[in-house]
Design a protein around this motif. Structure first.
Motif, PDB file in Angstrom:
ATOM      1  N   ALA A 109       0.826  -1.204   0.000  1.00 23.96           N
ATOM      2  CA  ALA A 109       0.000   0.000   0.000  1.00 23.96           C
ATOM      3  C   ALA A 109       0.863   1.257   0.000  1.00 23.96           C
ATOM      4  O   ALA A 109       0.514   2.263  -0.632  1.00 23.96           O
ATOM      5  CB  ALA A 109      -0.925   0.006   1.218  1.00 23.96           C
ATOM      6  N   THR A 110       1.992   1.213   0.696  1.00 24.73           N
ATOM      7  CA  THR A 110       2.906   2.349   0.700  1.00 24.73           C
ATOM      8  C   THR A 110       3.459   2.597  -0.684  1.00 24.73           C
ATOM      9  O   THR A 110       3.552   3.737  -1.150  1.00 24.73           O
ATOM     10  CB  THR A 110       4.051   2.110   1.698  1.00 24.73           C
ATOM     11  OG1 THR A 110       3.500   1.902   3.002  1.00 24.73           O
ATOM     12  CG2 THR A 110       5.000   3.293   1.734  1.00 24.73           C
ATOM     13  N   VAL A 111       3.824   1.531  -1.383  1.00 20.69           N
ATOM     14  CA  VAL A 111       4.294   1.658  -2.761  1.00 20.69           C
ATOM     15  C   VAL A 111       3.189   2.254  -3.636  1.00 20.69           C
ATOM     16  O   VAL A 111       3.435   3.142  -4.469  1.00 20.69           O
ATOM     17  CB  VAL A 111       4.732   0.296  -3.317  1.00 20.69           C
ATOM     18  CG1 VAL A 111       5.145   0.422  -4.781  1.00 20.69           C
ATOM     19  CG2 VAL A 111       5.898  -0.255  -2.502  1.00 20.69           C
ATOM     20  N   GLY A 112       1.958   1.772  -3.447  1.00 18.80           N
ATOM     21  CA  GLY A 112       0.837   2.294  -4.220  1.00 18.80           C
ATOM     22  C   GLY A 112       0.590   3.769  -3.953  1.00 18.80           C
ATOM     23  O   GLY A 112       0.257   4.534  -4.873  1.00 18.80           O
ATOM     24  N   ALA A 113       0.750   4.191  -2.709  1.00 20.54           N
ATOM     25  CA  ALA A 113       0.559   5.600  -2.373  1.00 20.54           C
ATOM     26  C   ALA A 113       1.591   6.475  -3.073  1.00 20.54           C
ATOM     27  O   ALA A 113       1.295   7.594  -3.491  1.00 20.54           O
ATOM     28  CB  ALA A 113       0.639   5.790  -0.860  1.00 20.54           C
ATOM     29  N   VAL A 114       2.802   5.956  -3.215  1.00 20.95           N
ATOM     30  CA  VAL A 114       3.853   6.695  -3.916  1.00 20.95           C
ATOM     31  C   VAL A 114       3.535   6.771  -5.410  1.00 20.95           C
ATOM     32  O   VAL A 114       3.640   7.837  -6.041  1.00 20.95           O
ATOM     33  CB  VAL A 114       5.221   6.028  -3.690  1.00 20.95           C
ATOM     34  CG1 VAL A 114       6.285   6.684  -4.566  1.00 20.95           C
ATOM     35  CG2 VAL A 114       5.615   6.113  -2.223  1.00 20.95           C
ATOM     36  N   LEU A 115       3.107   5.638  -5.992  1.00 19.01           N
ATOM     37  CA  LEU A 115       2.888   5.577  -7.439  1.00 19.01           C
ATOM     38  C   LEU A 115       1.619   6.294  -7.875  1.00 19.01           C
ATOM     39  O   LEU A 115       1.592   6.945  -8.926  1.00 19.01           O
ATOM     40  CB  LEU A 115       2.833   4.114  -7.889  1.00 19.01           C
ATOM     41  CG  LEU A 115       4.120   3.297  -7.735  1.00 19.01           C
ATOM     42  CD1 LEU A 115       3.882   1.855  -8.156  1.00 19.01           C
ATOM     43  CD2 LEU A 115       5.254   3.912  -8.557  1.00 19.01           C
TER      44      LEU A 115
END
Length: 298
Positions: A109-115
């Motif tokens: 989810a953290t990666v998704g928030a960045v992307l």
């Protein structure tokens, strides 16, 4: 919950309750998946959960406004993918392995928030993400054994849970938490029935009890989790979610005769530690700059 329980212990109390309830729900999911297809289990879970919620909706205690249906449909779409994959993984892989892999959802989810949400990161957060992915690799061990379909689907489930987490974060800023929970049970009913129709078999008499248990315990688990996050920051209560891993390990060993894998223990601990750190940094940023800030998380 006892009325005398201090506020500082209320959040941990409810997250431990949620962990126990979800562990029981996963047990019934695995048992039901041995009789009927996991897609059918998803349908019955949604239908039974919605029926259990209906008295609270009809009485007005749980509101289901139509104003943000687009957001709820998006959250339900990722949620039903997560359910299909999780339920299939539980039917085809060790329950502790599935739990360890799905602990990676906050990392994804953290990666998704960045992307997709434009959040910025610095080295500490990047390091935490790297550690989380390392934990996933420890669990999967692709260098020493081929990935089974059950384990591969569990990874997809964790990714879908990450998308769902991002969607929930956006929704709870506008709707009540129990509204989000209610729509998560109601909206997937027809899509899950359509998917289940291709692999449909009627449950055996004993399986009806498992399905009822799934509806009760997953609904109660979600409600307890919502209560926990309404009483305390995620960084304060996430460490207690490791209790669920202990419950799942005990269930896998005692009920299903699964071997206690050191890789799953170590990898699950690494993944959870990474997720806890990410939650801590997020809470720290919110306290110092406010939730609307675009300042990088360090």
């Amino acid at each position: 919950m006892p009325r005398s329980l201090p506020p500082a212990l209320a959040g941990p109390f409810w997250i431990v309750c949620s962990s126990l309830l979800f562990a029981a729900g996963w047990t019934f999911i695995k048992l039901a998946g041995a009789d009927i297809h996991p897609f059918a289990v998803v349908f019955w879970r949604c239908l039974i959960g919605a029926l259990l919620l209906s008295p609270f909706v009809l009485s007005g205690h749980v509101k289901m406004p139509l104003g943000r249906m687009g957001g709820h449909i998006g959250r339900a779409t990722s949620g039903i993918i997560a359910m299909f994959c999780t339920f299939y993984a539980l039917a085809n892989a060790p329950i502790a392995t599935v739990q360890a892999i799905t602990f990676a959802a906050p990392v994804f989810a953290t990666v998704g928030a960045v992307l997709f949400l434009g959040e910025k990161v610095r080295m500490r957060r990047v390091a935490a993400l790297g550690i989380g992915f390392a934990g996933v690799m420890v669990v999967l061990q692709p260098w020493s054994q081929p990935l089974t379909i059950g384990v591969s689907v569990a990874v997809i489930a964790a990714l879908a849970m990450a998308v769902t987490t991002i969607a929930i974060k956006k929704l709870v800023g506008f709707d009540r938490p129990m509204t989000v929970v209610a729509w998560s049970f109601v909206l997937p009913i027809l899509p899950s029935l359509f998917a289940a129709s291709f692999v449909w078999t009627w449950p055996q008499p004993r399986t009806w009890l498992y399905l009822l248990g799934i509806g009760i315990f997953t609904l109660a688990g979600q409600s307890a989790m919502v209560r926990a996050f309404s009483l305390a920051e995620a960084s304060a209560i996430m460490p207690y979610d490791f209790v669920r891993f202990g419950f799942i390990l005990a269930i896998g060993v005692t009920l299903f005769g699964e071997a206690l894998s050191p890789a799953v223990l170590i990898g699950g601990g690494i993944i959870l530690a990474s997720a806890i750190y990410l939650a801590y940094r997020e809470a720290q940023l919110a306290r110092t700059t406010g939730p609307a800030s675009a300042k990088p998380l360090i």
